[in-house]
Enzyme design. Structure first.
Site, PDB file in Angstrom:
ATOM      1  N   GLY A 242      83.004  50.610  93.535  1.00 16.54           N
ATOM      2  CA  GLY A 242      81.621  50.320  93.182  1.00 16.54           C
ATOM      3  C   GLY A 242      80.804  49.681  94.287  1.00 16.54           C
ATOM      4  N   GLU A 277      89.306  49.855  95.307  1.00 21.67           N
ATOM      5  CA  GLU A 277      89.211  51.322  95.206  1.00 21.67           C
ATOM      6  C   GLU A 277      87.835  51.820  95.636  1.00 21.67           C
ATOM      7  OE1 GLU A 277      89.859  51.791  91.048  1.00 21.67           O
ATOM      8  OE2 GLU A 277      92.006  51.433  91.173  1.00 21.67           O
ATOM      9  N   PRO A 278      87.448  51.600  96.879  1.00 15.77           N
ATOM     10  CA  PRO A 278      86.121  52.075  97.291  1.00 15.77           C
ATOM     11  C   PRO A 278      86.095  53.600  97.439  1.00 15.77           C
ATOM     12  CG  PRO A 278      87.309  51.222  99.192  1.00 15.77           C
ATOM     13  CD  PRO A 278      88.202  50.986  97.989  1.00 15.77           C
ATOM     14  N   ARG A 280      82.391  55.578  97.304  1.00 21.40           N
ATOM     15  CA  ARG A 280      81.064  55.739  97.882  1.00 21.40           C
ATOM     16  C   ARG A 280      80.877  54.940  99.167  1.00 21.40           C
ATOM     17  NH1 ARG A 280      76.849  57.240  94.910  1.00 21.40           N
ATOM     18  NH2 ARG A 280      77.769  56.561  92.957  1.00 21.40           N
ATOM     19  N   ARG A 317      73.389  65.352  92.820  1.00 15.98           N
ATOM     20  CA  ARG A 317      73.049  63.943  92.544  1.00 15.98           C
ATOM     21  C   ARG A 317      71.585  63.726  92.142  1.00 15.98           C
ATOM     22  NH1 ARG A 317      73.358  60.105  95.686  1.00 15.98           N
ATOM     23  NH2 ARG A 317      74.176  58.626  94.195  1.00 15.98           N
ATOM     24  N   CYS A 346      67.673  78.247  89.328  1.00 22.78           N
ATOM     25  CA  CYS A 346      66.703  78.386  88.238  1.00 22.78           C
ATOM     26  C   CYS A 346      66.735  77.177  87.318  1.00 22.78           C
ATOM     27  CB  CYS A 346      67.006  79.646  87.435  1.00 22.78           C
ATOM     28  SG  CYS A 346      67.124  81.079  88.477  1.00 22.78           S
TER      29      CYS A 346
HETATM   30  C1  LIG Z   1      84.830  56.286  90.637  1.00 22.09           C
HETATM   31  C2  LIG Z   1      85.816  55.200  90.667  1.00 22.09           C
HETATM   32  C3  LIG Z   1      85.951  54.407  91.804  1.00 22.09           C
HETATM   33  C4  LIG Z   1      85.071  54.555  93.014  1.00 22.09           C
HETATM   34  O1  LIG Z   1      83.767  54.174  92.763  1.00 22.09           O
HETATM   35  P1  LIG Z   1      82.724  54.071  94.007  1.00 22.09           P
HETATM   36  O2  LIG Z   1      81.466  53.640  93.384  1.00 22.09           O
HETATM   37  O3  LIG Z   1      82.654  55.408  94.612  1.00 22.09           O
HETATM   38  O4  LIG Z   1      83.293  53.050  94.934  1.00 22.09           O
HETATM   39  C5  LIG Z   1      86.959  53.466  91.822  1.00 22.09           C
HETATM   40  N1  LIG Z   1      87.769  53.278  90.754  1.00 22.09           N
HETATM   41  C6  LIG Z   1      87.650  54.007  89.620  1.00 22.09           C
HETATM   42  C7  LIG Z   1      88.579  53.766  88.502  1.00 22.09           C
HETATM   43  C8  LIG Z   1      86.671  54.989  89.539  1.00 22.09           C
HETATM   44  O5  LIG Z   1      86.553  55.702  88.425  1.00 22.09           O
END
Ligand SMILES: *Cc1c(COP(=O)(O)O)cnc(C)c1O
Length: 417
Positions: A242, A277-278, A280, A317, A346
């Site tokens: 996130g 868990e990055p 983005r 997006r 379309c």
């Molecule tokens: C999508 C997701 C992420 C990554 O989120 P980002 O906003 O891309 O960093 C990490 N952990 C879980 C469980 C996710 O579903």
């Protein structure tokens, strides 16, 4: 300071690292995703440096960009993977990431996916419900294995982001509800083929304010204490992804140091290894989507359009999340026109920019849709009979095709007449 964008003008032409984008379009055609390898590496190192004070392990969230070369680039630096399906697990393994560096997540794992994850010795499977916990125990038992599991907690924190990318709220489908925890721990005490190794949360994506993490982590740490009280001392605390990326120069990302300042002092005393868990953060600004201007037109109310050869089938997006992407001309034009940049699909939602100043480039020239590295190519589709685009990776003055453009044959390959 690390170079945040590897895309820059040199002598009036847009480059990715040392390669002119015009050259790449000439060689591989458009629409084309162009990814900077150094950008991925720099962002990973920046992430690691920000949390260097913490015993941690970073697992790239593969769903942001699952290209094998992207996963391999990060895997080679020691990064693990967070995968959301058997297909993503297959990709991570193919890219050379060993099972014990992979976390298997997902709110609806099928039995065959659970088996596949166990066979490949994943670091842990996240558990999102009581039923799933029972199911993992049964499948592991049948295979004569013990499954390492982490409980994904729904911390009931509503992060301020687009409603489609908030995931830690009780209204959403994700995670185990707090009220269920006593029952979950009782069950964990009874089941023979699961071993609790972690507690996990993920509150959403593009979270600019560290306070949302603080609120959720406070809950996670309470549950950590509760867990210890119930006789379960976990090895891992997973606080998810996130972390934000800049899409709009007017809204720059919160620096990672602001997150580290708040989170490290909270996490350190917990005495567990921290997992991040990055997705983005690592990928968003590593790629652009390169597209050619097919037509320019102007209507009777004076509205200008650039009709380009990429659309929502390549980058959904803007249509899906109303996301902002900068759109710039690949040849620098000092004159700009206020225009919409639209694709050939379309659907009225098929646009990249609306009423924005765009370099006054003629038909036939190229535009670059910026910040397309995360949740871009992975969401491409064949809607309207479109062929998924080619992808190129640049490293210094070298470039290499990392995904071929789809062919007509591939478009119908699975159909049976
Ligand atoms: C999508 C997701 C992420 C990554 O989120 P980002 O906003 O891309 O960093 C990490 N952990 C879980 C469980 C996710 O579903």
């Amino acid at each position: 300071m690390l170079d945040r964008t590897p895309f820059h003008y040199d002598d009036g032409a847009l480059f990715c690292e040392g390669v002119a984008l015009e050259e790449l379009a000439e060689r591989w055609g458009t629409p084309l995703y162009v990814t900077s390898r150094h950008s991925i590496e720099d962002r990973y190192r920046e992430f690691e440096a920000a949390f260097a004070g913490l015993d941690h392990f970073t697992c790239y969230s593969v769903k942001a960009n699952f290209n094998l070369s992207v996963i391999r680039t990060l895997g080679d630096l020691g990064c693990g993977c967070d995968v959301n399906s058997a297909g993503e697990l297959f990709r991570a393994l193919k890219a050379g990431v060993p099972g014990n560096r992979i976390i298997f997540a997902g709110v609806g794992k099928r039995p065959d996916e659970i088996s596949y994850a166990l066979e490949n010795g994943v670091l842990m499977l996240k558990v999102e419900s009581l039923s799933e916990l029972r199911s993992i125990d049964r499948i592991a038992g049948d295979a004569g294995l013990t499954a390492p599991v982490a409980l994904r907690i729904n911390p009931n924190v509503t992060a301020e982001t687009h409603p489609y990318i908030t995931t830690g709220d009780s209204k959403e489908k994700f995670g185990i509800d707090e009220a269920e925890l006593p029952e979950v721990f009782t069950l964990l005490g009874e089941l023979r083929h699961v071993r609790l190794v972690g507690l996990d949360m993920h509150i959403g994506s593009q979270i600019f304010d560290p306070e949302f993490y603080v609120a959720a982590l406070t809950k996670l740490l309470d549950i950590h204490s509760y867990s210890k009280g119930r006789g379960f001392a976990v090895e891992y605390l997973d606080i998810g992804g996130g972390f934000p990326a800049t899409y709009d120069p007017m809204k720059p990302e919160t620096p990672l140091s602001s997150f580290a300042e708040k989170l490290v002092p909270m996490l350190k005393p917990a005495g567990a290894k921290v997992i991040f868990e990055p997705g983005r953060f690592l990928m968003a600004n590593a790629s652009v989507l390169l597209t050619r201007i097919l037509y320019r037109k102007r209507n009777h109310i004076g509205k200008e359009f650039f009709v380009v050869d990429a659309g929502l089938t390549e980058l959904i997006r803007p249509a899906l999340y109303q996301s902002h992407h900068e759109v710039i001309s690949v040849r620098r034009h000092d004159e700009t026109v206020v225009a919409d940049v639209v694709g050939p699909i379309c659907e009225s939602s098929d646009f990249f920019a609306r009423q924005r100043p765009i370099g006054d480039a003629p038909e036939g020239e190229l535009l670059a849709v910026m910040s397309a590295g995360a949740y871009g190519a992975v969401m491409s589709s064949n809607y309207n009979g479109r062929l998924r685009p080619a992808e190129v990776m640049v490293e210094g003055s070298e470039s290499r095709l990392i995904r071929r453009r789809e062919s007509f044959e591939q478009l119908i390959a699975n159909e049976v007449e």
